[in-house]
Design a protein around this motif. Structure first.
Motif, PDB file in Angstrom:
ATOM      1  N   SER A   1      16.821  -6.278 -14.055  1.00  0.00           N
ATOM      2  CA  SER A   1      16.931  -5.034 -14.836  1.00  0.00           C
ATOM      3  C   SER A   1      15.710  -4.885 -15.743  1.00  0.00           C
ATOM      4  N   ARG A   2      15.766  -5.458 -16.925  1.00  0.00           N
ATOM      5  CA  ARG A   2      14.618  -5.471 -17.817  1.00  0.00           C
ATOM      6  C   ARG A   2      14.572  -6.822 -18.519  1.00  0.00           C
ATOM      7  N   GLY A   3      13.364  -7.243 -18.933  1.00  0.00           N
ATOM      8  CA  GLY A   3      13.168  -8.563 -19.521  1.00  0.00           C
ATOM      9  C   GLY A   3      13.895  -8.762 -20.832  1.00  0.00           C
TER      10      GLY A   3
ATOM     11  N   PHE B   1       6.997   7.133 -12.400  1.00  0.00           N
ATOM     12  CA  PHE B   1       7.187   6.923 -10.955  1.00  0.00           C
ATOM     13  C   PHE B   1       8.009   5.656 -10.747  1.00  0.00           C
ATOM     14  N   CYS B   2       9.194   5.629 -11.322  1.00  0.00           N
ATOM     15  CA  CYS B   2      10.105   4.478 -11.273  1.00  0.00           C
ATOM     16  C   CYS B   2      11.453   4.954 -11.818  1.00  0.00           C
ATOM     17  N   ILE B   3      12.387   3.999 -11.975  1.00  0.00           N
ATOM     18  CA  ILE B   3      13.696   4.366 -12.525  1.00  0.00           C
ATOM     19  C   ILE B   3      13.676   4.293 -14.048  1.00  0.00           C
ATOM     20  N   GLY B   4      13.261   3.137 -14.565  1.00  0.00           N
ATOM     21  CA  GLY B   4      13.301   2.903 -16.015  1.00  0.00           C
ATOM     22  C   GLY B   4      12.388   3.858 -16.771  1.00  0.00           C
ATOM     23  N   THR B   5      12.865   4.306 -17.955  1.00  0.00           N
ATOM     24  CA  THR B   5      12.039   5.173 -18.802  1.00  0.00           C
ATOM     25  C   THR B   5      11.916   4.587 -20.205  1.00  0.00           C
TER      26      THR B   5
ATOM     27  N   LEU C   1      -1.576   6.284 -13.273  1.00  0.00           N
ATOM     28  CA  LEU C   1      -1.841   4.861 -13.501  1.00  0.00           C
ATOM     29  C   LEU C   1      -0.906   4.020 -12.647  1.00  0.00           C
ATOM     30  N   GLU C   2      -1.230   2.748 -12.526  1.00  0.00           N
ATOM     31  CA  GLU C   2      -0.347   1.751 -11.899  1.00  0.00           C
ATOM     32  C   GLU C   2      -0.073   2.028 -10.421  1.00  0.00           C
ATOM     33  N   ASN C   3      -1.108   2.482  -9.721  1.00  0.00           N
ATOM     34  CA  ASN C   3      -1.019   2.571  -8.266  1.00  0.00           C
ATOM     35  C   ASN C   3       0.116   3.479  -7.784  1.00  0.00           C
TER      36      ASN C   3
ATOM     37  N   ALA D   1      10.424   2.735  -0.831  1.00  0.00           N
ATOM     38  CA  ALA D   1      10.757   3.180  -2.190  1.00  0.00           C
ATOM     39  C   ALA D   1       9.569   3.883  -2.839  1.00  0.00           C
ATOM     40  N   GLN D   2       8.391   3.283  -2.729  1.00  0.00           N
ATOM     41  CA  GLN D   2       7.241   3.857  -3.433  1.00  0.00           C
ATOM     42  C   GLN D   2       6.860   5.222  -2.857  1.00  0.00           C
ATOM     43  N   SER D   3       6.984   5.351  -1.539  1.00  0.00           N
ATOM     44  CA  SER D   3       6.650   6.626  -0.922  1.00  0.00           C
ATOM     45  C   SER D   3       7.661   7.702  -1.362  1.00  0.00           C
TER      46      SER D   3
ATOM     47  N   SER E   1      15.382   6.291  -6.080  1.00  0.00           N
ATOM     48  CA  SER E   1      14.625   6.090  -4.835  1.00  0.00           C
ATOM     49  C   SER E   1      14.312   4.623  -4.537  1.00  0.00           C
ATOM     50  N   ASN E   2      14.383   3.746  -5.552  1.00  0.00           N
ATOM     51  CA  ASN E   2      14.133   2.327  -5.231  1.00  0.00           C
ATOM     52  C   ASN E   2      15.394   1.458  -5.371  1.00  0.00           C
ATOM     53  N   SER E   3      16.551   2.093  -5.571  1.00  0.00           N
ATOM     54  CA  SER E   3      17.789   1.328  -5.804  1.00  0.00           C
ATOM     55  C   SER E   3      18.117   0.406  -4.625  1.00  0.00           C
TER      56      SER E   3
ATOM     57  N   ILE F   1       2.982   7.375 -14.651  1.00  0.00           N
ATOM     58  CA  ILE F   1       2.941   5.942 -14.938  1.00  0.00           C
ATOM     59  C   ILE F   1       4.059   5.243 -14.174  1.00  0.00           C
ATOM     60  N   ARG F   2       4.064   3.892 -14.239  1.00  0.00           N
ATOM     61  CA  ARG F   2       5.229   3.135 -13.790  1.00  0.00           C
ATOM     62  C   ARG F   2       5.724   2.336 -14.999  1.00  0.00           C
ATOM     63  N   SER F   3       6.103   1.091 -14.800  1.00  0.00           N
ATOM     64  CA  SER F   3       6.788   0.405 -15.911  1.00  0.00           C
ATOM     65  C   SER F   3       5.859  -0.244 -16.933  1.00  0.00           C
ATOM     66  N   LYS F   4       4.555  -0.401 -16.618  1.00  0.00           N
ATOM     67  CA  LYS F   4       3.688  -1.188 -17.506  1.00  0.00           C
ATOM     68  C   LYS F   4       3.080  -0.381 -18.651  1.00  0.00           C
TER      69      LYS F   4
ATOM     70  N   PRO G   1       7.292 -11.120  -9.533  1.00  0.00           N
ATOM     71  CA  PRO G   1       6.537 -10.296 -10.498  1.00  0.00           C
ATOM     72  C   PRO G   1       6.972  -8.824 -10.504  1.00  0.00           C
ATOM     73  N   HIS G   2       8.191  -8.581 -10.929  1.00  0.00           N
ATOM     74  CA  HIS G   2       8.716  -7.209 -11.073  1.00  0.00           C
ATOM     75  C   HIS G   2       8.509  -6.407  -9.775  1.00  0.00           C
ATOM     76  N   ILE G   3       9.035  -6.951  -8.687  1.00  0.00           N
ATOM     77  CA  ILE G   3       8.844  -6.305  -7.372  1.00  0.00           C
ATOM     78  C   ILE G   3      10.147  -5.731  -6.815  1.00  0.00           C
TER      79      ILE G   3
HETATM   80  O1  LIG Z   1       7.516   0.190 -10.199  1.00  0.00           O
HETATM   81  C1  LIG Z   1       7.618  -0.227 -11.344  1.00  0.00           C
HETATM   82  O2  LIG Z   1       6.668  -0.584 -12.028  1.00  0.00           O
HETATM   83  C2  LIG Z   1       8.989  -0.284 -12.007  1.00  0.00           C
HETATM   84  C3  LIG Z   1      10.106  -0.618 -11.082  1.00  0.00           C
HETATM   85  C4  LIG Z   1      11.453  -0.610 -11.763  1.00  0.00           C
HETATM   86  O3  LIG Z   1      11.504  -1.464 -12.835  1.00  0.00           O
HETATM   87  C5  LIG Z   1      11.937   0.750 -12.157  1.00  0.00           C
HETATM   88  O4  LIG Z   1      12.255   0.960 -13.324  1.00  0.00           O
HETATM   89  O5  LIG Z   1      12.036   1.598 -11.268  1.00  0.00           O
END
Ligand SMILES: O=C(O)CC[C@@H](O)C(=O)O
Ligand SMILES: NC(=O)c1ccc[n+]([C@@H]2O[C@H](COP(=O)([O-])OP(=O)(O)OC[C@H]3O[C@@H](n4cnc5c(N)ncnc54)[C@H](O)[C@@H]3O)[C@@H](O)[C@H]2O)c1
Length: 480
Positions: A298-300, A141-145, A76-78, A366-368, A166-168, A118-121, A357-359
């Protein structure tokens, strides 16, 4: 010692029990179900450049949990194509969606898959995960869990992986851009020009050289930011709950209050935890210097936005940059309004506030990199049972089986961390030649992996069932 037999799919003759259910069992990943199998299924290491799964030595034997085409993956989430390709090259059935799914659709789809990315959503709460009867692994596929109920997943034998850094760099670079943009009111000037207004001002606009940056949470992102900020002539202070060595001449301070009272720019890089909820609220904003700036990527949950609006309206805070929000929409579109967050319109009306928007981690690089890193972890877990890098299970890895060990099987037993389990496990394994075994626990859950040699196919069913019958069982997997 049982006699050696040819294991299906390894070049030996097909087993006598063809179609009887024996092969099904051999390739079973189960907590309450059996998977269909194919003895002739072959496993191919992916040719993806940079992927860890390509780096196994040629003599390494590929293990198969079951027919690889049977592995269903929901992304999910591209999730980046780098990750999608690694999973497809394994022969897994990959269904990829650009956005997240509404809850009812997610429940329908998650019932069926062994792997979800998944990612963050996408919120994988216990009420969603309880429907995921076939699921063995989650890839964030992100940092936050924080979007996953990690404990529920572990208690259900579902391993969770993320990409820790990877996206730091991408986040840290965005912060640098925003620090300068806030200091120079670039957002406002640009908006005015878009509306045809020429407004050449210097009042309230500053160089960042010589100013103090206060970093809250000095982890992967905080470190990168620290180095870049010093290169721009800023002094760096940081606050962290852990004692950490500063990069360059950055100095750790003993309290959040000290950091807030000394910094011109405050950036937040802490995880979403109960302790970090509203970490910056009315009191903390009051402790900041007059005319200071606040940045949150960081997070909302970390900033009390109503308090921030008040502090900006009063002029206490001269500018802010927000990349994350308590409620974020599931997909792109005109959703950032007061229906989503009650203060939405008020926030948008403020001056010198950058809203993104959470970019923070949304760059091609980073995404690759995340795609490759997390997909590799998923493949190594599905195919080999390796938990290195798992965020909710003990980290276990055994030396790979080689082509010279054709009749070995790997037993993976995820179990409750209660007294007496190993005695019972050893009673079962005692009848076999255990080549190597490793076990570790994390909280209430333990993970055991054992490679057993010279295993007769007819013994695997019994072996598997013996583990399944133990009271401590969470999940049994037999790979061969
Ligand atoms: O790519 C995402 O949706 C989340 C990005 C970022 O908040 C993370 O936790 O890595
Ligand atoms: N906006 C985005 O796109 C984006 C991208 C990546 C990460 N993030 C978020 O940023 C967070 C930080 O990322 P990271 O890679 O630097 O994480 P990290 O784990 O490397 O560092 C976090 C640091 O925060 C510290 N910390 C924890 N609780 C704290 C507290 N109460 N007070 C002070 N320090 C505390 C930890 O000790 C650690 O050093 C992630 O958890 C994620 O939620 C957002």
């Amino acid at each position: 010692m049982p006699a050696a037999v040819n294991i299906p799919g390894r070049g030996g003759p097909p087993p006598a029990e063809n179609g009887t259910g024996m092969e099904d069992l051999l390739r079973t990943v189960s907590n309450s179900y059996n998977q269909s199998t194919s003895p002739s299924a072959t496993f191919h290491s992916p040719p993806a450049i940079g992927s860890f799964t390509t780096k196994f030595k040629p003599s390494t034997r590929d293990l198969k949990p079951f027919q690889t085409t049977d592995i269903k993956v929901l992304l999910l989430e591209n999730v980046n194509t780098s990750g999608q390709n690694i999973l497809k090259q394994q022969g897994y059935q990959v269904e990829a969606h650009k956005g997240s799914l509404p809850e009812d659709e997610l429940i329908e789809k998650i019932r069926d898959v062994q792997v979800i990315g998944i990612r963050s959503k996408t919120k994988l709460t216990s009420s969603i995960l309880k429907h995921a009867k076939n699921l063995i692994v989650i890839g964030c596929f992100c940092i936050g869990t924080n979007q996953v109920d990690l404990q529920y997943a572990a208690d259900s034998g579902i391993c969770v992986f993320n990409s820790p850094f990877s996206n730091s760099r991408s986040v840290a670079e965005l912060m640098i851009g925003e620090i300068i943009s806030l200091a120079r009111q670039l957002g406002d000037r640009s908006n005015e020009m878009h509306q045809g207004v020429w407004n050449k001002v210097s009042a309230g606009c500053w160089e960042v050289r010589g100013k103090t940056l206060g970093i809250v949470g000095y982890g992967h992102i905080g470190n990168q930011l620290s180095v870049m900020a010093e290169a721009m002539g800023m002094s760096v202070l940081y606050y962290d709950v852990v004692n950490l060595m500063g990069m360059g001449t950055a100095k750790q301070v003993g309290s959040l209050e000290e950091l807030l009272s000394r910094a011109d720019f405050v950036t937040l890089h802490v995880p979403a935890l109960p302790e970090t909820k509203n970490l910056i609220s009315e009191k903390e904003l009051g402790q900041m210097k007059n005319g200071a700036y606040l940045l949150n990527a960081s997070r909302g949950s970390v900033v009390d936005i109503s308090a921030l609006i008040k502090a900006m309206k009063s002029g206490k805070i001269a500018g802010a940059a927000l990349d994350v929000y308590p409620n974020e929409p599931a997909g792109n579109g005109q959703f950032f309004n007061s229906e989503l967050n009650q203060w939405g319109d008020e926030l948008r009306s403020l001056k010198n506030i950058i809203l993104t928007p959470h970019i923070g981690g949304s760059t091609e690089e980073a995404q690759s990199a995340i795609g490759v890193e997390v997909a590799d972890s998923l493949v190594n877990y599905v195919n080999f049972g390796t938990t290195t890098g798992a965020v909710n299970m003990p980290e276990i890895a055994l030396r790979s089986l080689t082509v010279d060990e054709p009749n070995h099987v790997r037993v993976i037993y995820v179990h409750k961390n209660v007294p007496g389990v190993l005695r019972k496990v050893n009673e079962i394994l005692g009848d076999h030649n255990v080549d190597k075994q490793m076990t570790d626990s994390r909280g209430d859950v333990a993970y055991l992996m054992a490679d057993i040699s010279n295993v007769n196919t007819s013994e695997i069913k019994l072996l598997y069932q013996s583990f399944e019958d133990l009271g401590s069982r969470i999940r049994t997997r037999v790979l061969y």
